[in-house]
Write an enzyme that holds these catalytic residues in place. Sequence first.
Site, mmCIF file in Angstrom:
data_model
loop_
_atom_site.group_PDB
_atom_site.id
_atom_site.type_symbol
_atom_site.label_atom_id
_atom_site.label_comp_id
_atom_site.label_asym_id
_atom_site.label_seq_id
_atom_site.Cartn_x
_atom_site.Cartn_y
_atom_site.Cartn_z
ATOM 1 N N GLY A 10 0.821 -1.208 0.000
ATOM 2 C CA GLY A 10 0.000 0.000 0.000
ATOM 3 C C GLY A 10 0.849 1.250 0.000
ATOM 4 O O GLY A 10 0.472 2.285 0.552
ATOM 5 N N THR A 12 1.570 3.524 -2.101
ATOM 6 C CA THR A 12 1.171 4.765 -2.772
ATOM 7 C C THR A 12 0.049 5.483 -2.034
ATOM 8 O O THR A 12 -0.431 6.513 -2.490
ATOM 9 C CB THR A 12 0.700 4.479 -4.211
ATOM 10 O OG1 THR A 12 -0.406 3.580 -4.179
ATOM 11 C CG2 THR A 12 1.839 3.888 -5.036
ATOM 12 N N GLY A 13 -0.364 4.951 -0.891
ATOM 13 C CA GLY A 13 -1.475 5.547 -0.151
ATOM 14 C C GLY A 13 -1.055 6.705 0.729
ATOM 15 O O GLY A 13 0.122 7.091 0.788
ATOM 16 N N TYR A 14 -2.010 7.239 1.453
ATOM 17 C CA TYR A 14 -1.820 8.442 2.274
ATOM 18 C C TYR A 14 -0.728 8.250 3.318
ATOM 19 O O TYR A 14 0.164 9.100 3.469
ATOM 20 C CB TYR A 14 -3.151 8.790 2.941
ATOM 21 C CG TYR A 14 -3.166 10.106 3.682
ATOM 22 C CD1 TYR A 14 -2.956 11.306 3.022
ATOM 23 C CD2 TYR A 14 -3.421 10.140 5.047
ATOM 24 C CE1 TYR A 14 -2.989 12.511 3.695
ATOM 25 C CE2 TYR A 14 -3.468 11.345 5.732
ATOM 26 C CZ TYR A 14 -3.244 12.528 5.057
ATOM 27 O OH TYR A 14 -3.283 13.715 5.744
ATOM 28 N N GLY A 16 1.036 5.196 3.400
ATOM 29 C CA GLY A 16 2.025 4.328 2.775
ATOM 30 C C GLY A 16 3.196 5.059 2.160
ATOM 31 O O GLY A 16 4.357 4.654 2.325
ATOM 32 N N LYS A 138 -10.754 -4.792 11.947
ATOM 33 C CA LYS A 138 -9.364 -4.707 12.385
ATOM 34 C C LYS A 138 -9.069 -5.738 13.469
ATOM 35 O O LYS A 138 -7.968 -6.305 13.516
ATOM 36 C CB LYS A 138 -9.046 -3.298 12.870
ATOM 37 C CG LYS A 138 -8.968 -2.278 11.732
ATOM 38 C CD LYS A 138 -8.660 -0.891 12.249
ATOM 39 C CE LYS A 138 -8.563 0.110 11.086
ATOM 40 N NZ LYS A 138 -8.247 1.472 11.533
#
Length: 313
Positions: A10, A12-14, A16, A138
């Site tokens: 992940g 490319t995420g906020y 990540g 979660k």
Amino acid sequence: MSKSKILVVGGTGYIGKRIVKASLSQGHPTYVLMRREIGFDIDKLQMLLSFKEQGARLVEGSFSDHQSLVDAVKQVDVVICTLSGVQFRSHNILLQLKLVDAIKEVGNIKRFVHSEFRTDPSRMGHSLEYGKETFVDKMVIRKAIEDAKIPYTYISANCLGGYVVGNLSQPGSLVPPRNRVSIYGDGNQKVVFMDEDDVATYTVKSIDDSRTLNKTLYLRPHKNILTHNELIEKWEKLTNQTFEKVHISTKDFLASMEEVGDQVAKAGLVRIYHIYYEGCSMNFKIGKEGEEASELYPEVRYTSVDEYLRRYL
């Protein structure tokens, strides 16, 4: 001592992309999973290529191909999963469970950090129904990790600044209000606000630390523990402005939530409720299950709320 090899899932995420940056800056051999499903998402591809230019290694894999995940995990010592919170909705919880299966099969991972990075879900069993499924999901993943006896560190980063600091925690916008601000309840519950880059720094710091093994790392830097009133006061001081303040009672806030049809927006309001009416980030003492990040790593110069707010001037 050699640095652990880290695989970021992940990336490319906020959060990540910040984990990738922190991993590289702290000298870890850094691997980023490049999912085959990227398709024609040019922005993600360009970001991945920029990671490569900075020294990261791109590892191709897919959640629909178990062996590709196994092959990716085999190359590293640590896996940090930063899939967006959206990924926990509906059947997408399977993504992280598939990753857990791959890590279990390989058996060489000395630390797994799975995608939490906000409120500690183990303390949210009482959550309002609208947003409860995220916490439940979660905890399902936590159980899978622990049942598989995978070494872990959970990260409880509380409130990410981009969502709640610059807008003074006003829903519907990410920028500061102009002249009127809603205050939740009396505005005196303590809240922890975090700079996203600092979340990444503390996370990467923890992965080679025996003190955080099989524990929760709580991010509670002293300067960033404020009430809603104090957050607003800081912005008023910075802007030399006085806002019209409207206090919203618990009853009125819950009633307003009932009128919201969009489930994602409603889940966001649930977070506001637990943060500002219940004080979920600071209404407990850290016990043997966890450690506090700024105490473990006093050398980290974290971003204060004042510094974060100045970006919006």
